[in-house]
Design a protein around this motif. Structure first.
Motif, PDB file in Angstrom:
ATOM      1  N   GLU A 518      52.085  23.299   6.147  1.00 19.77           N
ATOM      2  CA  GLU A 518      52.396  22.552   4.934  1.00 19.77           C
ATOM      3  C   GLU A 518      53.801  21.977   5.095  1.00 19.77           C
ATOM      4  O   GLU A 518      54.778  22.717   5.174  1.00 19.77           O
ATOM      5  N   MET A 519      53.918  20.642   5.161  1.00 22.28           N
ATOM      6  CA  MET A 519      55.137  19.990   5.632  1.00 22.28           C
ATOM      7  C   MET A 519      56.268  20.017   4.608  1.00 22.28           C
ATOM      8  O   MET A 519      57.441  20.092   4.991  1.00 22.28           O
ATOM      9  N   LYS A 520      55.982  19.935   3.316  1.00 25.20           N
ATOM     10  CA  LYS A 520      57.064  19.917   2.327  1.00 25.20           C
ATOM     11  C   LYS A 520      57.853  21.219   2.376  1.00 25.20           C
ATOM     12  O   LYS A 520      59.081  21.219   2.418  1.00 25.20           O
ATOM     13  N   ASP A 521      57.130  22.339   2.368  1.00 18.46           N
ATOM     14  CA  ASP A 521      57.796  23.635   2.446  1.00 18.46           C
ATOM     15  C   ASP A 521      58.556  23.780   3.771  1.00 18.46           C
ATOM     16  O   ASP A 521      59.654  24.328   3.816  1.00 18.46           O
ATOM     17  N   TYR A 522      57.931  23.283   4.845  1.00 14.67           N
ATOM     18  CA  TYR A 522      58.570  23.351   6.160  1.00 14.67           C
ATOM     19  C   TYR A 522      59.870  22.554   6.177  1.00 14.67           C
ATOM     20  O   TYR A 522      60.914  23.034   6.625  1.00 14.67           O
ATOM     21  N   PHE A 523      59.835  21.308   5.675  1.00 13.68           N
ATOM     22  CA  PHE A 523      61.050  20.479   5.654  1.00 13.68           C
ATOM     23  C   PHE A 523      62.115  21.105   4.758  1.00 13.68           C
ATOM     24  O   PHE A 523      63.303  21.034   5.057  1.00 13.68           O
ATOM     25  N   PHE A 524      61.681  21.703   3.651  1.00 14.23           N
ATOM     26  CA  PHE A 524      62.652  22.341   2.759  1.00 14.23           C
ATOM     27  C   PHE A 524      63.402  23.462   3.476  1.00 14.23           C
ATOM     28  O   PHE A 524      64.630  23.560   3.402  1.00 14.23           O
ATOM     29  N   ASN A 525      62.677  24.316   4.180  1.00 13.85           N
ATOM     30  CA  ASN A 525      63.323  25.408   4.913  1.00 13.85           C
ATOM     31  C   ASN A 525      64.195  24.886   6.043  1.00 13.85           C
ATOM     32  O   ASN A 525      65.288  25.396   6.287  1.00 13.85           O
ATOM     33  N   LEU A 526      63.705  23.845   6.740  1.00 15.92           N
ATOM     34  CA  LEU A 526      64.485  23.266   7.827  1.00 15.92           C
ATOM     35  C   LEU A 526      65.770  22.643   7.294  1.00 15.92           C
ATOM     36  O   LEU A 526      66.869  22.862   7.833  1.00 15.92           O
ATOM     37  N   LYS A 545      61.030  13.922  -1.422  1.00 17.41           N
ATOM     38  CA  LYS A 545      60.139  13.103  -2.250  1.00 17.41           C
ATOM     39  C   LYS A 545      58.764  13.044  -1.591  1.00 17.41           C
ATOM     40  O   LYS A 545      58.392  12.027  -0.996  1.00 17.41           O
ATOM     41  N   MET A 546      58.016  14.127  -1.694  1.00 15.54           N
ATOM     42  CA  MET A 546      56.720  14.168  -1.037  1.00 15.54           C
ATOM     43  C   MET A 546      55.837  15.230  -1.706  1.00 15.54           C
ATOM     44  O   MET A 546      56.335  16.198  -2.260  1.00 15.54           O
ATOM     45  N   ALA A 547      54.560  14.984  -1.669  1.00 13.06           N
ATOM     46  CA  ALA A 547      53.604  15.969  -2.154  1.00 13.06           C
ATOM     47  C   ALA A 547      53.269  16.943  -1.022  1.00 13.06           C
ATOM     48  O   ALA A 547      53.678  16.747   0.119  1.00 13.06           O
ATOM     49  N   GLU A 548      52.523  17.983  -1.353  1.00 16.73           N
ATOM     50  CA  GLU A 548      52.097  18.912  -0.300  1.00 16.73           C
ATOM     51  C   GLU A 548      51.203  18.179   0.702  1.00 16.73           C
ATOM     52  O   GLU A 548      50.305  17.432   0.323  1.00 16.73           O
ATOM     53  N   LEU A 549      51.452  18.411   1.995  1.00 11.67           N
ATOM     54  CA  LEU A 549      50.713  17.713   3.041  1.00 11.67           C
ATOM     55  C   LEU A 549      50.578  18.645   4.234  1.00 11.67           C
ATOM     56  O   LEU A 549      51.566  19.148   4.764  1.00 11.67           O
ATOM     57  N   HIS A 550      49.353  18.904   4.669  1.00 12.71           N
ATOM     58  CA  HIS A 550      49.095  19.778   5.803  1.00 12.71           C
ATOM     59  C   HIS A 550      48.856  18.942   7.059  1.00 12.71           C
ATOM     60  O   HIS A 550      48.037  18.012   7.051  1.00 12.71           O
ATOM     61  N   LEU A 551      49.559  19.291   8.133  1.00  9.87           N
ATOM     62  CA  LEU A 551      49.395  18.612   9.416  1.00  9.87           C
ATOM     63  C   LEU A 551      49.161  19.636  10.509  1.00  9.87           C
ATOM     64  O   LEU A 551      49.577  20.794  10.407  1.00  9.87           O
ATOM     65  N   ASP A 552      48.497  19.181  11.594  1.00  5.62           N
ATOM     66  CA  ASP A 552      48.254  20.081  12.720  1.00  5.62           C
ATOM     67  C   ASP A 552      49.561  20.351  13.460  1.00  5.62           C
ATOM     68  O   ASP A 552      50.555  19.635  13.321  1.00  5.62           O
ATOM     69  N   ILE A 585      64.029  12.650   2.181  1.00  6.92           N
ATOM     70  CA  ILE A 585      62.929  12.783   3.146  1.00  6.92           C
ATOM     71  C   ILE A 585      61.632  12.532   2.391  1.00  6.92           C
ATOM     72  O   ILE A 585      61.356  13.169   1.380  1.00  6.92           O
ATOM     73  N   ASP A 586      60.846  11.572   2.901  1.00 14.11           N
ATOM     74  CA  ASP A 586      59.588  11.208   2.247  1.00 14.11           C
ATOM     75  C   ASP A 586      58.502  11.107   3.318  1.00 14.11           C
ATOM     76  O   ASP A 586      58.593  10.275   4.222  1.00 14.11           O
ATOM     77  N   LEU A 587      57.503  11.994   3.247  1.00 15.57           N
ATOM     78  CA  LEU A 587      56.388  11.981   4.189  1.00 15.57           C
ATOM     79  C   LEU A 587      55.110  11.822   3.390  1.00 15.57           C
ATOM     80  O   LEU A 587      54.839  12.596   2.479  1.00 15.57           O
ATOM     81  N   SER A 588      54.305  10.805   3.719  1.00 14.71           N
ATOM     82  CA  SER A 588      53.087  10.562   2.942  1.00 14.71           C
ATOM     83  C   SER A 588      51.990  10.046   3.863  1.00 14.71           C
ATOM     84  O   SER A 588      52.257   9.456   4.921  1.00 14.71           O
ATOM     85  N   ARG A 589      50.756  10.294   3.454  1.00 10.92           N
ATOM     86  CA  ARG A 589      49.611   9.806   4.217  1.00 10.92           C
ATOM     87  C   ARG A 589      49.206   8.436   3.685  1.00 10.92           C
ATOM     88  O   ARG A 589      48.918   8.267   2.505  1.00 10.92           O
ATOM     89  N   LYS A 590      49.194   7.448   4.581  1.00 10.90           N
ATOM     90  CA  LYS A 590      48.831   6.087   4.185  1.00 10.90           C
ATOM     91  C   LYS A 590      47.349   5.816   4.348  1.00 10.90           C
ATOM     92  O   LYS A 590      46.798   4.939   3.685  1.00 10.90           O
ATOM     93  N   SER A 591      46.711   6.523   5.253  1.00 10.98           N
ATOM     94  CA  SER A 591      45.276   6.407   5.462  1.00 10.98           C
ATOM     95  C   SER A 591      44.804   7.691   6.117  1.00 10.98           C
ATOM     96  O   SER A 591      45.578   8.625   6.318  1.00 10.98           O
ATOM     97  N   ALA A 592      43.502   7.725   6.472  1.00 15.43           N
ATOM     98  CA  ALA A 592      42.955   8.939   7.080  1.00 15.43           C
ATOM     99  C   ALA A 592      43.616   9.254   8.415  1.00 15.43           C
ATOM    100  O   ALA A 592      43.683  10.421   8.817  1.00 15.43           O
TER     101      ALA A 592
END
Length: 653
Positions: A518-526, A545-552, A585-592
Motif C-alpha cells: 500500500e503506497m500511501k502508507d509506505y511513502f508516509f513512513n519513508l 495527496k493520494m488515495a490508498e493504492l496497492h502496487l506489486d 507527493i501525488d501517486l494515482s492510477r490513470k488507467s488499468a
C-alpha cells in the motif's frame, strides 16, 4: 443459659454464614455445610476470601478444613502470590501432621501453581510430579494443566500440548466437562502463541461452551475469555476482541482475579493502539502494571512494561520505549523461564534502538531475539502440536461414533425393525462421513501447504528486512568514522536508499497481502524517516495527496528509490537559509496499466540549464529507474520544481 456474650456470638455466626450477600457459602445446619466456591455457588463478591479465612478456626472436620484452606490458597494466588504461598504452607504442615497423603498431594499441586508463577519452574515441576504419586485420578486435570504451564513458560510448547491432550483424554474418560474445557483452553492459548489464530479461536470457543454449559464463572473461564479475545485481536476482529476482554474484566473485577486483569489490560494496550485511542492505551498500560504489582508477579510485570514500551515505540517515543522495554527485560532476568515473551521483548527493543538510530544496540537486541525465537518456535514443536490437534479431532470423532453404536445396540435389544433401519442409516452416514473426512483431509492438507508457503514467504521478507537493517547499521557505523562532510552525506543517502527498500519487506511480512504494497502508507513512513534523518521535521512538511493504492513489489521498490532521491534533493537544495517549505507527493492510477507520480516542492527552484548540484548520481539513478519501469519523466521549472512521471505497471492483485 443464654448470655449476652452467647447472643453476640450467635449473631456473628448468622452474619457470617447467612445467605445475604455471600451466596450461602456456609450452612452448618446441613451435613455438607460448605458450598464450594465457583462449583456449587458463585453468588458472592470479593469478600469471599475473608469469609473462608474467618471460618477456618470454626471448622472441626479435617476434610472440610483442608478443602477450605486449599481454596483459600488457590484463589489467593489470583491476588497475591506471597499470601497464597503462606496458606499453602499451612495446609502442607497440617496434612503432614494428620498424615493425610491425598490432601498433602492436593496442596502440592496448589503449591506448584504458585511457584511456577514466581518463576521457580524447576521446583514447581519437582513438586507437581511428586504430587502425581499421591492424588486421585479426578485431580489430574488440574495437575496436568499446571505441568503444561511449566513447559509453556519454558518455551517447550510441544510438551505443554502433550499435557493438554492428557487432560482431554481424562475428561473424555471421566465425562468431566470442566476438564474438557480446560484442555481446549490450554490448546487455544498454545495455538495463539504459535500464530495459529483461527485454530486458537475455534478451540477457545469450544472451551467456553463447556464452561457455560456448567454455569461456571471461575478463574479458568475468565482466562479463556481473555484467550479468545487475543485470537480475535490477532485476526483483526477488534469489536469481537473488545467484547470478550470486557467480559473478562467484569468477572476479574468482581472476584479479584488480578492475574487475569493484568493479562487483559496488557492486550487492551495493543487493541486501543490499533484503534488509535492512545489515551485509553496508556491507561490500560497503567492498569496492567498496577495489577502486576498487586499480584507480586514478575511475569505479569515484565509483560506490562513490555506493552507500555511497545506502545511508546509505535508512537515515536523511542527513548521512553527503550527505558520501559529494558525494565521488562530486567524484571525477566535471571530466573525468567518464558522464552516466548522474552524474545518479543528483545525484538521490540531492537526496533526501538534502530528507530532511535542506536544501531549497535539494535543489532545486539535482534541477535538475542533470533536466538530465543529459534528455541521456542522449532519445527518439532509445530509438528507436535499439529499432531496433537489431529489426535484431539480423531478422539472426538471416535467418541461420537462409539456413542452412536451404543445407542444402536440399546435399540436393537428392544426392537429388531428399528435396529435394521438404524443400521442402514448408520451405513449411509458412514459413507457420508468417510467422504466428508476424505474431503476434509484434502482441504486441510491444502490449507496447511498454503500456510507453510505463506509462512516461508513472510520469513524470507523478514530476513531480507533484517539483513537490510544490518547493512544500514553497518553504513551508520562506517559513517561515524568518517569526517569528510561530503562522504558523510553520501553515506547517509545510501542509508536512506537501503531503508526505502527495507520498509517494503517489512510491510510485506507484517501484512496479509504478500504480493502488494500500500503506497500511501509506505511513502508516509519513508518521508517521515527522511525528514527525521535530516532533522527537518519542523521546517519542512510533506503532503501526501493520494488515495490508498496497492502496487506489486517490482514496481514499489523502484518508485520508493525515485521518491527517496527526489525528497533528498529537495531537502538539500530547495530550501536554503532555514527557509520553510512544503513538498507534495501525488501517486494515482490513470488507467488499468498506467500510473502517474508527481513530486513537487515550493523551494527556490532551478534553471533549466543550471549546473548540476552534488555528484549527479541521484539524477542518473532516477533516469535508470524510470527506464526500468518503462516510464517517462518531465521536469517543470515553476516556482519550485516539479517532477512528473508516467509508468506502465501490472495491475495489483
Amino acid at each position: 443459659m443464654i448470655t449476652g456474650k452467647n447472643i453476640i456470638l450467635a449473631l456473628f455466626f448468622v452474619v457470617l454464614f447467612s445467605s445475604s450477600g455471600n451466596g450461602q457459602i456456609f450452612d452448618f445446619s446441613k451435613p455438607d455445610p460448605y458450598k464450594k466456591v465457583f462449583v456449587e455457588t458463585d453468588d458472592f463478591d470479593v469478600s469471599y476470601l475473608q469469609i473462608l479465612e474467618d471460618a477456618l478456626d470454626k471448622i472441626e472436620t479435617d476434610t472440610l478444613k483442608f478443602t477450605v484452606l486449599n481454596d483459600l490458597a488457590y484463589y489467593w494466588h489470583t491476588r497475591n502470590l506471597t499470601t497464597a504461598l503462606g496458606f499453602t504452607e499451612k495446609g502442607l504442615k497440617l496434612t503432614n501432621e494428620k498424615n493425610n497423603g491425598l490432601w498433602h498431594g492436593r496442596f502440592q499441586i496448589t503449591q506448584g501453581a504458585i511457584l511456577l508463577r514466581q518463576e521457580k519452574l524447576d521446583t514447581a515441576e519437582v513438586i507437581l510430579l511428586e504430587a502425581a504419586k499421591k492424588v486421585e485420578e479426578t485431580d489430574f486435570a488440574f495437575l496436568n494443566t499446571q505441568l503444561g504451564y511449566v513447559y509453556e513458560r519454558r518455551g517447550q510448547l510441544g510438551r505443554a500440548a502433550d499435557y493438554a491432550l492428557k487432560t482431554f483424554r481424562l475428561g473424555e474418560k471421566l465425562n468431566d466437562k470442566k476438564a474438557l474445557g480446560i484442555a481446549y483452553s490450554d490448546l487455544s492459548n498454545l495455538f495463539w502463541k504459535q500464530g495459529k489464530y483461527e485454530e486458537g479461536l475455534e478451540y477457545g470457543l469450544k472451551s467456553l461452551s463447556f464452561f457455560e454449559e456448567l454455569g461456571l464463572n471461575d478463574l479458568d473461564y475468565d482466562f479463556t475469555l481473555y484467550i479468545v479475545g487475543n485470537n480475535y485481536l490477532s485476526l483483526k476482529q477488534y469489536d469481537k476482541a473488545m467484547e470478550y476482554y470486557e467480559r473478562s474484566i467484569e468477572i476479574g473485577e468482581h472476584y479479584g482475579f488480578y492475574n487475569n486483569l493484568s493479562d487483559v489490560y496488557i492486550s487492551l494496550v495493543d487493541l486501543y493502539a490499533f484503534l488509535n485511542q492512545l489515551n485509553k492505551a496508556e491507561e490500560a498500560g497503567k492498569n496492567a502494571i498496577k495489577y502486576a504489582y498487586l499480584l507480586d508477579n514478575a511475569f505479569m510485570l515484565m509483560r506490562s512494561y513490555l506493552s507500555v514500551g511497545e506502545l511508546q515505540s509505535d508512537n515515536g517515543n523511542y527513548p521512553g520505549a527503550i527505558e520501559n522495554i529494558q525494565k521488562s527485560i530486567e524484571v525477566a532476568t535471571p530466573n525468567f523461564g518464558d522464552g516466548f515473551f522474552l524474545s518479543k521483548a528483545y525484538n521490540s527493543l531492537g526496533k526501538a534502538y534502530a528507530k532511535n538510530e542506536q544501531y549497535q544496540e539494535a543489532y545486539k537486541a535482534f541477535s538475542e531475539y533470533d536466538s530465543l525465537n529459534r528455541i521456542v518456535f522449532t519445527a518439532e514443536a509445530d509438528q507436535r502440536i499439529s499432531r496433537l490437534q489431529t489426535e484431539f479431532e480423531v478422539a472426538q470423532k471416535e467418541n461420537t461414533i462409539q456413542l452412536q453404536e451404543t445407542k444402536l445396540l440399546q435399540q436393537k435389544t428392544s426392537q429388531n425393525l428399528i435396529s435394521l433401519i438404524a443400521s442402514l442409516l448408520l451405513l449411509f452416514l458412514l459413507v457420508l462421513f468417510i467422504s466428508f473426512r476424505n474431503n476434509r483431509k484434502k482441504n486441510k492438507r491444502l490449507r496447511k501447504q498454503n500456510k507453510e508457503k505463506e509462512f516461508l514467504l513472510k520469513e524470507i521478507h523478514h530476513r531480507v528486512k533484517n539483513n537490510l537493517e544490518v547493512v544500514s547499521s553497518l553504513l551508520a557505523l562506517q559513517t561515524a568514522q568518517v569526517k569528510d562532510p561530503n562522504v558523510v552525506s553520501a553515506m547517509k543517502e545510501s542509508q536512506n536508499r537501503v531503508y526505502s527498500m527495507s520498509i517494503i519487506h517489512q510491510r510485506l511480512y507484517q501484512s496479509n497481502h504478500l504480493s502488494t504494497i500500500e503506497m500511501k502508507d509506505y511513502f508516509f513512513n519513508l518521508g517521515t524517516h527522511i525528514l527525521d534523518s535530516f532533522g527537518e521535521e519542523e521546517r519542512i512538511k510533506i503532503n501526501y495527496k493520494m488515495a490508498e493504492l496497492h502496487l506489486d513489489v517490482d514496481t514499489a521498490v523502484p518508485l520508493g528509490l525515485i521518491v527517496n532521491e527526489l525528497l533528498t534533493n529537495s531537502l538539500k537544495y530547495a530550501f536554503p537559509n532555514e527557509r520553510q517549505g512544503v513538498i507534495t507527493i501525488d501517486l494515482s492510477r490513470k488507467s488499468a496499466e498506467n500510473i502517474q507520480l508527481l513530486v513537487k516542492d515550493n523551494g527556490i527552484g532551478q534553471t533549466r540549464d543550471g549546473p548540476i548540484k552534488g555528484t549527479g548520481f541521484g539524477k542518473k539513478l532516477i533516469e535508470l529507474l524510470t527506464k526500468q519501469l518503462d516510464g517517462t519523466r518531465q521536469v517543470i521549472h515553476t516556482p519550485g520544481t516539479q517532477y512528473l512521471f508516467e509508468f506502465k505497471v501490472h495491475k495489483a492483485v
